[in-house]
Design an enzyme around this catalytic site. Structure first.
Site, PDB file in Angstrom:
ATOM      1  N   ASN A  29      65.828  42.218 -77.897  1.00  0.00           N
ATOM      2  CA  ASN A  29      66.627  40.999 -78.007  1.00  0.00           C
ATOM      3  C   ASN A  29      66.859  40.393 -76.634  1.00  0.00           C
ATOM      4  O   ASN A  29      66.727  41.063 -75.616  1.00  0.00           O
ATOM      5  CB  ASN A  29      67.952  41.259 -78.749  1.00  0.00           C
ATOM      6  CG  ASN A  29      68.451  42.665 -78.554  1.00  0.00           C
ATOM      7  OD1 ASN A  29      68.935  43.005 -77.487  1.00  0.00           O
ATOM      8  ND2 ASN A  29      68.280  43.512 -79.559  1.00  0.00           N
ATOM      9  N   SER A  72      71.663  38.906 -83.243  1.00  0.00           N
ATOM     10  CA  SER A  72      71.095  40.236 -83.017  1.00  0.00           C
ATOM     11  C   SER A  72      72.123  41.349 -83.265  1.00  0.00           C
ATOM     12  O   SER A  72      73.311  41.180 -82.967  1.00  0.00           O
ATOM     13  CB  SER A  72      70.623  40.317 -81.557  1.00  0.00           C
ATOM     14  OG  SER A  72      70.429  41.649 -81.196  1.00  0.00           O
ATOM     15  N   GLU A  74      72.472  43.841 -81.574  1.00  0.00           N
ATOM     16  CA  GLU A  74      72.979  44.300 -80.270  1.00  0.00           C
ATOM     17  C   GLU A  74      73.952  43.296 -79.641  1.00  0.00           C
ATOM     18  O   GLU A  74      74.220  43.359 -78.445  1.00  0.00           O
ATOM     19  CB  GLU A  74      71.826  44.602 -79.305  1.00  0.00           C
ATOM     20  CG  GLU A  74      70.916  45.762 -79.710  1.00  0.00           C
ATOM     21  CD  GLU A  74      71.584  47.147 -79.739  1.00  0.00           C
ATOM     22  OE1 GLU A  74      72.811  47.241 -79.488  1.00  0.00           O
ATOM     23  OE2 GLU A  74      70.874  48.121 -80.032  1.00  0.00           O
ATOM     24  N   HIS A  95      61.665  47.672 -75.865  1.00  0.00           N
ATOM     25  CA  HIS A  95      61.305  49.060 -76.175  1.00  0.00           C
ATOM     26  C   HIS A  95      59.912  49.342 -75.604  1.00  0.00           C
ATOM     27  O   HIS A  95      59.063  49.905 -76.284  1.00  0.00           O
ATOM     28  CB  HIS A  95      61.273  49.274 -77.682  1.00  0.00           C
ATOM     29  CG  HIS A  95      62.587  49.086 -78.370  1.00  0.00           C
ATOM     30  ND1 HIS A  95      62.720  49.113 -79.731  1.00  0.00           N
ATOM     31  CD2 HIS A  95      63.843  48.875 -77.882  1.00  0.00           C
ATOM     32  CE1 HIS A  95      63.991  48.921 -80.069  1.00  0.00           C
ATOM     33  NE2 HIS A  95      64.692  48.760 -78.955  1.00  0.00           N
TER      34      HIS A  95
HETATM   35 ZN   LIG Z   1      66.703  48.355 -79.093  1.00  0.00          ZN
END
Ligand SMILES: [Zn+2]
Length: 216
Positions: A29, A72, A74, A95
């Site tokens: 994100n 998101s 997050e 990632h």
């Molecule tokens: Zn993540």
């Protein structure tokens, strides 16, 4: 529609992390902080077809004030960082495989390249493990970032970088990933040599001044 330019930068950065394979699918994100609100990528949408209108604007409490989609997962992590670091205006979370390998081994990425010293300026530490999207993860990352770090590994999860804009944070992601990759290659050849602290400091300061002159 407000914040057109910022929406565009967040969207383009999200598309780039997908195209550069720093994330798979809809993970990862991107956000920006502007005028006390946060512009962030929506949750679970295909990054390949994302457009600036799809970005979500939330206030300091994480409430959506503009946007058609949920922000998101997050969002608490991004908000906690902006609250603790007034110097940060852009955040990228990926990632990417080499940096994530270090996150899985729970081993910091060392400063072995001049570009790591220049653009990041410190060893990339590992924040303790907590579930994705949790307040606990936000707490660990904020504590590990402290007041001056630009990049942190999330144990068994990935990498997060912070800077003056999403584009600058993206550059730190590329450099962290490259540093992790070259560390692993160098270790196949023999032992690695980490740059001395005074060299890292000097390279970082020089690069910072260079950037400021260029922007004027
Ligand atoms: Zn993540």
């Amino acid at each position: 529609m407000r914040y057109v330019e910022v929406r565009r930068e967040v969207c383009m950065t999200a598309r780039e992390i997908y195209e550069a394979r720093l994330v798979a699918g809809t993970w990862g994100n991107v956000s920006a902080w502007v005028d006390d609100v946060m512009v962030i990528t929506p949750s679970g949408m295909d990054y390949g077809t994302l457009s600036p209108e799809d970005m979500v604007i939330v206030n300091g409490e994480g409430e959506v004030i503009e946007g058609f989609f949920a922000p998101s997962v997050e969002t608490p992590l991004h908000l906690a960082i902006y609250k603790n670091r007034p110097d940060v205006k852009g955040i990228v979370h990926v990632h990417s495989p080499y940096a994530t390998a270090f996150a899985v081994a729970r081993r910091p990425i060392p400063v072995i390249l001049e570009e790591t010293a220049q653009a990041i300026g410190h060893e990339i530490p590992v924040a303790p493990y907590a579930h994705c999207g949790s307040e606990e993860l936000a707490h660990h990352v904020v504590r590990t970032l402290g007041q001056d770090k630009k990049a942190v590994l999330l144990a068994n999860h990935g990498l997060i970088t912070v800077d003056v804009s999403p584009s600058a944070a993206l550059r730190a992601c590329y450099i962290a990933e490259r540093t992790a990759m070259i560390t692993l290659f160098a270790e196949q050849i023999g032992s690695i040599n980490i740059l001395a602290d005074e060299d890292v400091k000097c390279l970082y300061e020089k690069f910072k001044n260079y950037g400021q002159k260029k922007d004027r």
